[in-house]
Write an enzyme that holds these catalytic residues in place. Structure first.
Site, short mmCIF file in Angstrom:
data_model
loop_
_atom_site.label_atom_id
_atom_site.label_comp_id
_atom_site.label_asym_id
_atom_site.label_seq_id
_atom_site.Cartn_x
_atom_site.Cartn_y
_atom_site.Cartn_z
N GLU A 1 0.83 -1.22 0.00
CA GLU A 1 0.00 0.00 0.00
C GLU A 1 0.85 1.25 0.00
O GLU A 1 0.40 2.34 -0.36
CB GLU A 1 -0.96 0.01 1.20
CG GLU A 1 -0.37 0.43 2.53
CD GLU A 1 0.52 -0.62 3.14
OE1 GLU A 1 1.75 -0.41 3.13
OE2 GLU A 1 0.01 -1.64 3.62
N HIS B 1 -2.55 -0.79 15.19
CA HIS B 1 -1.87 -1.87 14.45
C HIS B 1 -0.68 -2.40 15.24
O HIS B 1 0.01 -1.65 15.92
CB HIS B 1 -1.41 -1.36 13.09
CG HIS B 1 -2.52 -0.81 12.24
ND1 HIS B 1 -2.87 0.52 12.23
CD2 HIS B 1 -3.37 -1.44 11.39
CE1 HIS B 1 -3.89 0.70 11.40
NE2 HIS B 1 -4.21 -0.46 10.88
N ASP C 1 -0.72 2.04 19.26
CA ASP C 1 -1.34 2.18 17.93
C ASP C 1 -2.28 1.00 17.71
O ASP C 1 -2.03 -0.10 18.21
CB ASP C 1 -0.23 2.19 16.86
CG ASP C 1 -0.78 2.48 15.47
OD1 ASP C 1 -0.74 3.64 15.06
OD2 ASP C 1 -1.24 1.53 14.80
N HIS D 1 6.04 -0.11 11.87
CA HIS D 1 6.02 -1.31 11.01
C HIS D 1 7.37 -1.58 10.35
O HIS D 1 7.60 -2.67 9.83
CB HIS D 1 4.95 -1.18 9.92
CG HIS D 1 3.56 -1.10 10.44
ND1 HIS D 1 3.02 -2.07 11.27
CD2 HIS D 1 2.59 -0.16 10.30
CE1 HIS D 1 1.79 -1.72 11.60
NE2 HIS D 1 1.50 -0.56 11.03
N TYR E 1 -6.23 8.18 11.73
CA TYR E 1 -6.66 8.62 10.39
C TYR E 1 -8.01 9.33 10.36
O TYR E 1 -8.48 9.71 9.30
CB TYR E 1 -6.65 7.41 9.44
CG TYR E 1 -5.30 6.75 9.54
CD1 TYR E 1 -4.19 7.30 8.90
CD2 TYR E 1 -5.11 5.65 10.37
CE1 TYR E 1 -2.93 6.75 9.06
CE2 TYR E 1 -3.84 5.08 10.54
CZ TYR E 1 -2.76 5.65 9.88
OH TYR E 1 -1.52 5.12 10.06
C1 FKS Z 1 -6.53 0.62 4.14
C2 FKS Z 1 -5.67 -0.52 4.69
C3 FKS Z 1 -4.45 0.03 5.35
C4 FKS Z 1 -2.26 -0.46 6.16
C5 FKS Z 1 -2.39 0.06 7.55
C6 FKS Z 1 -1.12 0.74 8.01
C7 FKS Z 1 -1.25 1.28 9.41
C8 FKS Z 1 -0.08 2.18 9.78
C9 FKS Z 1 -0.04 2.57 11.25
C10 FKS Z 1 1.14 3.51 11.47
F1 FKS Z 1 1.22 3.87 12.75
F2 FKS Z 1 2.26 2.96 11.12
F3 FKS Z 1 0.96 4.63 10.79
N1 FKS Z 1 -3.49 -0.99 5.65
N2 FKS Z 1 -7.35 0.16 3.05
O1 FKS Z 1 -1.22 3.22 11.67
O2 FKS Z 1 0.12 1.45 12.09
ZN ZN Z 2 -1.93 2.16 13.10
#
Ligand code: FKS
Ligand code: ZN
Length: 343
Positions: free
Chosen positions: A118, A198, A196, A160, A324
């Site tokens: 992505e 994630h 976070d 990440h 976000y």
């Molecule tokens: C959207 C799917 C997104 C990727 C998600 C990445 C998350 C990044 C994060 C960071 F802190 F690194 F920014 N998939 N269709 O929030 O963990």
């Molecule tokens: Zn995240």
């Protein structure tokens, strides 16, 4: 609490994020940092400094040299190869393929160093990643010099990124470098607490075999959430690091009661282990209205989380990660800091 922030984050703003089989405007966009910056000022956190240059020594000491050379030159190589768009590799080494032979071809090389497609690299990405790292380092130096806490308004985020892979909007692992800087300056035991939404796979990977850095993460269960392939509860560390990784994967719909129970457990583990310094990977995408996440935290919950983190009583560097729900990112991030400060 002193804040470190570089305007150079704006250098990184890809047009494209691969999402649902389409290219969309990236969720991880410059306005996120602007909203946090405005909210800091609005709430009286006005001691905001430019970090100056990134100190490359701790970055080079931790990261793979080929990976750093790739990040620095990827855009130029991509353009030289005649590629019209941003750097997004087509192929990533998968099961039973060679991992020890970085290709010469730039599409292959990008795939070699990529963990999720992505994330696009542009001509400004390397400069922005260095400026993000510079903010983290300046915050660490400020705390090492005696301040109780500091906030690095990092963008792009870092948790990440491993020593040799980028993806998930991350290029250089800011929190991991900060933790290592505390170690290098004499702290015997350092903890990274990742809140976070994630899982912080990069940070976990960097410290997985080490007994001197504790990694704890509260996150969406990998069965259901990015990064999908790491962050399970049975990952507890290896070798000298056995017992110094703690994962709290939680299911869709998780609210603050359950989330804060996991946070309390992570905090208790860090306290019992005897950490001397703390790095917080501060993402606010656990928020109920976050467009890419599935927890149900409300804005006041972030202040309460900050209060709980403060009870560790440790010198603390906060590094910005994700979040976000654009306007709410500012409110929720500053709520964590204000909760920590007892404001
Ligand atoms: C959207 C799917 C997104 C990727 C998600 C990445 C998350 C990044 C994060 C960071 F802190 F690194 F920014 N998939 N269709 O929030 O963990
Ligand atoms: Zn995240």
């Amino acid at each position: 609490m002193k804040v470190f922030f570089s305007e150079d984050h704006r250098l990184h703003f890809p047009q494209a994020e691969l999402s649902g089989g389409q290219f969309v405007t990236p969720y991880e966009r410059p306005s996120r940092a602007e909203y946090v910056y405005q909210r800091l000022k609005q709430q009286g956190l006005r001691d905001i400094a430019d970090p100056g240059a990134c100190d490359m020594a701790p970055v080079r000491a931790m990261m793979d040299p080929g990976f750093l050379a790739f990040l620095e030159t990827a855009w130029d190589q991509w353009k030289a190869a005649g590629c019209a768009g941003e750097v997004i590799p087509a192929a990533i080494p998968a099961r039973r393929m060679q991992m020890a032979r970085p290709p010469r071809n730039i599409d292959g090389l990008a795939g070699y160093y990529c963990l999720a497609q992505e994330t696009a690299i542009t001509g400004g990405t390397w400069g922005a990643a260095l400026s993000s790292m510079a903010s983290a380092q300046a915050a660490q130096r400020h705390v090492a010099a005696g301040a109780r806490s500091a906030f690095a308004l990092c963008r792009p985020p870092g948790h990440h990124a491993t020593a040799d892979m980028y993806g998930g909007y991350c290029f250089l692992n800011n929190a991991a470098v900060v933790a290592q800087m505390f170690r290098d300056q004499g702290a015997g035991r350092v903890a990274v607490l990742d809140i976070d939404f994630h899982h912080g796979n990069g940070t976990q990977d960097i410290f997985y075999g080490r007994g001197d850095v504790f990694f704890a993460s509260v996150h969406g269960a990998p069965e259901d959430a990015f990064p999908y392939f790491l962050g399970f509860a049975d990952e507890t560390g290896a070798g000298a690091g056995e017992g110094t990784t703690a994962n709290y994967p939680l299911p869709p719909g998780t609210g603050y009661d359950r989330w804060s129970g996991a946070l309390d457990d992570a905090i208790a583990r860090i306290k019992a282990w005897g950490a001397e310094a703390l790095v917080v990977s501060l993402g606010v995408d656990a928020y109920k209205d976050d467009p890419i996440s599935f927890f149900k935290l409300d804005s006041p919950d972030f202040a309460d989380a900050g209060r709980r983190i403060e009870t560790l009583g440790l010198p603390t560097v906060f590094c910005m990660e994700g979040g976000y729900a654009i306007e709410a990112v500012g409110i929720n991030t500053v709520n964590v800091l204000e909760g920590f400060l007892g404001a």
